[in-house]
Motif scaffolding. Structure first.
Motif, mmCIF file in Angstrom:
data_model
loop_
_atom_site.group_PDB
_atom_site.id
_atom_site.type_symbol
_atom_site.label_atom_id
_atom_site.label_comp_id
_atom_site.label_asym_id
_atom_site.label_seq_id
_atom_site.Cartn_x
_atom_site.Cartn_y
_atom_site.Cartn_z
ATOM 1 N N ASP A 32 0.755 -1.199 0.045
ATOM 2 C CA ASP A 32 0.063 0.005 0.039
ATOM 3 C C ASP A 32 0.706 1.367 -0.045
ATOM 4 O O ASP A 32 0.574 2.135 0.381
ATOM 5 C CB ASP A 32 -0.982 0.079 1.193
ATOM 6 C CG ASP A 32 -0.091 -0.163 2.479
ATOM 7 O OD1 ASP A 32 0.902 -0.171 2.234
ATOM 8 O OD2 ASP A 32 -0.881 0.107 3.623
ATOM 9 N N ASP A 34 3.598 2.318 1.514
ATOM 10 C CA ASP A 34 3.651 3.466 2.769
ATOM 11 C C ASP A 34 4.795 2.959 3.427
ATOM 12 O O ASP A 34 5.237 3.674 4.562
ATOM 13 C CB ASP A 34 2.438 3.669 3.564
ATOM 14 C CG ASP A 34 1.969 2.088 4.265
ATOM 15 O OD1 ASP A 34 2.822 1.300 3.786
ATOM 16 O OD2 ASP A 34 1.105 2.350 5.172
ATOM 17 N N HIS A 35 5.389 1.669 3.093
ATOM 18 C CA HIS A 35 6.422 1.306 3.801
ATOM 19 C C HIS A 35 7.704 2.266 4.196
ATOM 20 O O HIS A 35 8.202 2.299 5.234
ATOM 21 C CB HIS A 35 7.274 -0.013 3.341
ATOM 22 C CG HIS A 35 8.088 -0.721 4.568
ATOM 23 N ND1 HIS A 35 7.795 -1.096 5.708
ATOM 24 C CD2 HIS A 35 9.575 -1.278 4.261
ATOM 25 C CE1 HIS A 35 8.760 -1.529 6.287
ATOM 26 N NE2 HIS A 35 9.856 -1.592 5.239
ATOM 27 N N ASN A 38 6.702 5.016 6.451
ATOM 28 C CA ASN A 38 6.524 4.578 7.960
ATOM 29 C C ASN A 38 7.806 4.406 8.443
ATOM 30 O O ASN A 38 8.060 4.690 9.635
ATOM 31 C CB ASN A 38 5.829 3.047 8.113
ATOM 32 C CG ASN A 38 4.412 3.113 7.405
ATOM 33 O OD1 ASN A 38 3.539 4.100 7.409
ATOM 34 N ND2 ASN A 38 3.777 1.909 7.069
ATOM 35 N N ALA A 76 2.002 -2.716 9.918
ATOM 36 C CA ALA A 76 2.609 -4.016 10.126
ATOM 37 C C ALA A 76 4.294 -4.004 10.688
ATOM 38 O O ALA A 76 4.466 -4.490 11.833
ATOM 39 C CB ALA A 76 2.537 -4.933 9.334
ATOM 40 N N SER A 77 4.866 -3.069 10.081
ATOM 41 C CA SER A 77 6.209 -2.949 10.439
ATOM 42 C C SER A 77 6.488 -2.363 11.692
ATOM 43 O O SER A 77 7.512 -2.635 12.226
ATOM 44 C CB SER A 77 7.046 -2.286 9.254
ATOM 45 O OG SER A 77 6.561 -0.875 8.881
ATOM 46 N N GLY A 116 3.558 -11.708 14.563
ATOM 47 C CA GLY A 116 2.980 -11.704 13.484
ATOM 48 C C GLY A 116 2.477 -12.812 12.791
ATOM 49 O O GLY A 116 1.749 -13.071 11.720
ATOM 50 N N ASP A 179 10.056 -8.178 -1.326
ATOM 51 C CA ASP A 179 9.345 -7.757 -0.304
ATOM 52 C C ASP A 179 10.004 -6.381 0.405
ATOM 53 O O ASP A 179 11.069 -6.508 0.709
ATOM 54 C CB ASP A 179 9.397 -8.937 0.841
ATOM 55 C CG ASP A 179 8.514 -8.454 2.102
ATOM 56 O OD1 ASP A 179 7.312 -8.160 2.093
ATOM 57 O OD2 ASP A 179 9.141 -8.432 3.097
ATOM 58 N N GLY A 181 9.753 -5.170 3.405
ATOM 59 C CA GLY A 181 10.300 -5.539 4.708
ATOM 60 C C GLY A 181 11.542 -5.972 4.817
ATOM 61 O O GLY A 181 12.515 -6.005 5.691
HETATM 62 N N1 LIG Z 1 2.660 -11.284 9.749
HETATM 63 C C1 LIG Z 1 4.014 -10.647 9.331
HETATM 64 N N2 LIG Z 1 5.267 -11.011 9.765
HETATM 65 C C2 LIG Z 1 6.412 -10.670 9.419
HETATM 66 N N3 LIG Z 1 6.685 -9.499 8.647
HETATM 67 C C3 LIG Z 1 5.392 -8.946 8.116
HETATM 68 C C4 LIG Z 1 4.105 -9.628 8.474
HETATM 69 N N4 LIG Z 1 3.295 -8.642 7.958
HETATM 70 C C5 LIG Z 1 4.057 -7.754 7.219
HETATM 71 N N5 LIG Z 1 5.253 -7.805 7.534
HETATM 72 C C6 LIG Z 1 6.460 -7.122 6.993
HETATM 73 O O1 LIG Z 1 5.992 -5.685 6.852
HETATM 74 C C7 LIG Z 1 6.276 -5.209 5.809
HETATM 75 C C8 LIG Z 1 5.463 -4.167 5.345
HETATM 76 O O2 LIG Z 1 5.163 -3.042 6.313
HETATM 77 P P1 LIG Z 1 4.424 -1.496 6.013
HETATM 78 O O3 LIG Z 1 4.452 -1.352 4.769
HETATM 79 O O4 LIG Z 1 5.132 -0.518 6.694
HETATM 80 O O5 LIG Z 1 3.002 -2.028 6.777
HETATM 81 P P2 LIG Z 1 1.848 -2.211 6.058
HETATM 82 O O6 LIG Z 1 1.832 -3.654 5.382
HETATM 83 O O7 LIG Z 1 0.677 -2.289 7.322
HETATM 84 O O8 LIG Z 1 1.387 -1.287 5.324
HETATM 85 C C9 LIG Z 1 6.132 -6.169 4.636
HETATM 86 O O9 LIG Z 1 6.888 -6.057 3.431
HETATM 87 C C10 LIG Z 1 6.623 -7.546 5.420
HETATM 88 O O10 LIG Z 1 8.100 -7.687 5.531
#
Ligand SMILES: Nc1ncnc2c1ncn2[C@@H]1O[C@H](COP(=O)(O)OP(=O)(O)O)[C@@H](O)[C@H]1O
Ligand SMILES: Nc1ncnc2c1ncn2[C@@H]1O[C@H](COP(=O)(O)OP(=O)(O)O)[C@@H](O)[C@H]1O
Ligand SMILES: [Mg+2]
Ligand SMILES: [Mg+2]
Ligand SMILES: [Mg+2]
Ligand SMILES: [Mg+2]
Lengths: 200, 329, 329, 200
Positions: A32, A34-35, A38, A76-77, A116, A179, A181
């Motif tokens: 989405d 925003d990583h 964030n 999530a991060s 997670g 990915d 993250g």
């Molecule tokens: N359940 C999970 N366990 C481990 N890492 C996760 C999980 N869900 C998401 N992530 C990590 O978080 C990253 C996304 O972070 P971010 O974009 O900041 O948050 P969001 O997905 O809420 O927009 C993903 O690329 C992945 O690496």
């Protein structure tokens, strides 16, 4: 090794902030968008709190970093990287050895898995953090080998199909993209290696 | 990027301040902008708190008020709020009867609300919404997204909370409404996250995204632009395939705009969707048409079908007085 | 052109049918789709009828119901309705107390309503709205356009009509509300008339149209994209320059979206406009934020300021129950 | 002259319908992009009613056309073109001479002025209809001269600043574009000339 925590912190924060657009672009493809935003927000908050953090002993400093990430990153991060630093703070002594680091990172990876509800090969940050933790404990780790592994494991998320995280909504269409993250974990680890090597 | 904004860094703060000022008779914005709360709370009632990334307005802040939420926590655009927000909101609105979190099924939201629950030291239960049939449900994955059906959960549980139902009863009711609600969305254009400055995805002039989420996440598949009737048909088929209860219950049909789609098109989609339901013998008992669960400026819409029972109908009809939804008072 | 439609020839009919079905508890659509009327009429009351080109939804059909209109005549997209529509509507809703037409100041609307009045053979009066300060007012030209201020006239006169006021009194009240209302609009994108298939005007990626009308007519001037605060400032300056009454009366601030602009941006504009008013000592007594007087899918917004008096405030606050605006019941 | 009304009607309708996109494009520039759509809808309705119209004597037929335009076109052009045909129907005898036509069109122009509260040089259809009515009565009119005049007067609206109609909202910015209603009037008049000349 007795590196300067202030310098490490600044190095990692600067790297994440500098690469924020790339992280956001990766997240646009399968998430989405925003990583990067964030992570940038989180590390800017950490930098703003630097004086306070550096006044503490290492374990408390790490916990403070973790708490700042939890309260500033969101998404999530935020909880996951927050958990990473909170766990490192709990597990590490004030003056850690490489073995301490390997053990603490392994504990942090387990904590992230629990938070997670995810596992390895789900196409997440775990696919970088997990292998790096194992390698730190296997007795062969060098700065170069850790950097290479982090890079390789981030790349290895490209062909994976996402099982967890927002990218999982895409199913098969998540294949072919790195990915975000995993990439931010790679950036933190390689920057740490760079800084530590420079002090060594 | 063309938006009515000043600095991208201040979009959320200025928008929240405007919202709070425009609806000062109903809501208050926390000084640190951690949450929006009802201006006057009702003693002894279970406190309903929701929240999520911003950019879905009026969800959730617009649903704070009598008959719906007690507080809502706005995250950054498309980013779940942080635990301190939910902790502060719970502190502000908990009346001693417990707190119910209503959380859309995204890992970010789940984890942040969960950490808040762990850290708040209060009696908190959680209802997770996951009404989006575009994503396959599975135990091994994140599962389905919570989308526009969340409004239905907030409305019905909110009305029940006003009658003094207890925390466990409300949690069960929320889970029931969620189970009986199914949604699917399509996008004609991408949205643009202000801070990102460019569209999240790009679609050809003759393309649409079938099964899109409310964050502009790509959907089931990209297809050639389809006529409204064919779009509604595909969405209704997917929804009903996963909503056994609609075979024997009257339904709520909720046509939701994503922010960039005008009322004229939403009513045309209502016409198309109602036709698709009628052809399958499904009876529409209640309707809602409007842009309630949006994705910034995305053009497109979602359909939500909720299989109603008598209890749900009476809570749906119950008075509600919020900035975004109001009737009966 | 990306729209949720089937055949361009059927857009209006299908949208009206969907609207009537979704709000069947409140309104009825004439069989030939000449007008939308209240489901149940109130005997002895002056009948309020408005109408205009379609594409401005919820205006006018969405404001049919208790406390606002008795009927609305939808023209083709952006084209005023024809006299037979108003004649049929008057026939359907006239309760013997006379009919008040509320007409936006466009020559097409004026002439068609005028012909209807001539041909209907009933007691009919007309209120013309012309609140748009972007156009210079002059005796020698068409004068100013009627835009979002029309909603304020319909709401206040509608509430007065429910209390049994007579035709002349309502006409005077409508003229007073119109005189005390001023609006101005801006567009970030053009709208696209379905049958035309392409945008009415084209704007560069860094351009906006200052002083745009609700038909995508070009405005005062084309300028580089401006920050929200500067946009609001220019609009409020233009509005107040022409609204002496706002110096001594509390005002209604109405931020209206044009169809393609999400709530988040509208609230940000509210924040900007409220600031511009506050800096000039103008007190906001009532607020309305939403997409009520739209221009198909155009991105942009208008600001309307109405200088209130006590009578107007009490009629503004009076209960209203229509598909598009509802409070107090 | 004893031309076939059916043929005239079909000719004018076909021309307006064929040029609808051009009229809409002109209206996009200084109006609201519907003039062609409006006129097309109106003349399609007239064609649909053709049998009924042709069964009537000329004055009644013209009134029926006018009423159909009033009830189908909408916008500004509906009442105005409706008024044009209604007035022609009122003013013309069953078997009109050129002088009858000149007088009736002059009356229609006055009726349009009254209905629209407009005058010449306001950049409207009147700037074509008025001069043509005058020319029909000046004793020098030929098919060619009428066509030329209609064309020239439509072109002459280009440099005008609009005083009436939607284009007036544009003020100075209305300068440099042909008025769509002037163009539709030109089209009707030139097509009438073409058809009448062909029968002559
Ligand atoms: N359940 C999970 N366990 C481990 N890492 C996760 C999980 N869900 C998401 N992530 C990590 O978080 C990253 C996304 O972070 P971010 O974009 O900041 O948050 P969001 O997905 O809420 O927009 C993903 O690329 C992945 O690496
Ligand atoms: N007051 C008026 N008097 C004469 N002609 C007018 C007047 N107002 C508009 N017109 C004519 O009508 C034309 C526009 O017609 P149309 O586009 O169908 O209606 P609208 O302007 O309502 O959209 C203009 O080009 C002009 O020639
Ligand atoms: Mg993300
Ligand atoms: Mg996010
Ligand atoms: Mg028009
Ligand atoms: Mg026009």
């Amino acid at each position: 090794m007795k590196p300067d925590l202030g310098r490490l912190l600044e190095g990692v924060a600067a790297r994440i902030i500098a690469q924020a657009e790339e992280l956001t672009a990766l997240d646009s493809a399968i998430g989405d968008a925003d990583h990067g935003l964030n992570m940038k927000r989180g590390f800017e908050a950490v930098l703003a709190d630097k004086a306070n953090i550096l006044a503490k002993p290492l374990p408390e400093a790490l916990k403070a970093i973790g708490m700042t990430l939890v309260m500033k990153v969101g998404g999530a991060s935020g909880p996951l990287y927050g958990t990473l630093f909170l766990t490192l703070g709990k597990e590490l002594p004030e003056d850690p050895t490489l073995a301490d680091l390997a053990r603490a990172l392994t504990a942090a990876v387990e904590a992230i898995k629990a938070r997670g509800k995810a596992d390895f090969d789900n196409k997440t940050m775990l696919d970088v953090l997990g292998p790096v933790a194992r390698h730190l404990g296997d007795g062969t780790a060098t700065f170069a080998s850790v950097r290479a592994l982090a890079h390789q494991r981030a790349e290895a998320t490209v062909p994976m199909k996402a099982i967890k995280g927002r990218a999982s909504f895409l199913g098969e269409r998540s294949i072919g993209h790195m990915d975000p993250g995993a990439r931010s974990s790679e950036l933190m680890i390689t920057t740490l290696c760079d800084e530590l090597e420079a002090c060594a | 990027m063309k938006k009515l904004i000043n600095d991208v860094a201040n979009v959320l703060a200025e928008s929240l301040d405007g919202f709070a000022a425009a609806h000062a008779d109903l809501v208050q914005l926390d000084e640190e902008r951690k949450f929006i709360r009802r201006k006057s709370l009702k003693g002894g009632k279970v406190a309903l708190i929701s929240g999520g990334g911003s950019g879905h307005e009026p969800l959730h802040g617009g649903f704070v008020g009598h008959g719906m939420l007690d507080a809502a926590c706005p995250g950054q655009v498309f980013t779940s709020p942080t635990p301190d927000q939910m902790i502060a909101a719970a502190e502000a609105v908990d009346q001693g009867a417990g707190v119910l979190f209503i959380v859309k099924n995204y890992e970010g939201d789940l984890m942040n609300f969960e950490m808040a629950k762990e850290m708040a030291g209060r009696d908190i239960e959680t209802v997770i919404t996951n009404d989006d049939v575009a994503v396959e449900d599975s135990l091994y994955t994140t599962g389905r997204r919570g989308v526009a059906g969340t409004l239905v959960v907030e409305k019905i549980v909110g009305a029940a909370a006003e009658t003094g139902q207890d925390l466990q009863t409300l949690k069960s009711l929320g889970e029931k409404v969620n189970k009986r609600s199914r949604s699917m969305g399509i996008a004609l254009t991408s949205c643009t996250v202000p801070a990102a400055g460019k569209p999240t995805f790009s679609l050809g002039d003759d393309e649409m995204e079938m099964g899109v989420g409310i964050h502009g996440e790509p959907g089931r598949r990209r297809v050639k632009l389809m006529p409204a009737d064919a779009i509604a048909e595909e969405m209704i088929v997917a929804i009903l395939a996963d909503l056994e209860a609609a075979k024997s219950s009257p339904v709520l049909l909720f046509v939701n705009g994503f922010g960039g789609t005008p009322a004229m098109e939403l009513y045309l989609m209502y016409h198309a969707a109602a036709g698709a339901l009628a052809r399958r013998g499904v009876k529409i008992a209640r309707s809602l048409v409007g842009s309630y669960v949006t994705s910034l400026d995305m053009a497109g819409c979602s359909l939500t079908v909720t299989a109603l029972d008598e209890e749900m109908i009476s809570f749906w009809d119950a008075p509600v007085h919020t900035p975004g939804l109001r009737w009966g008072m």
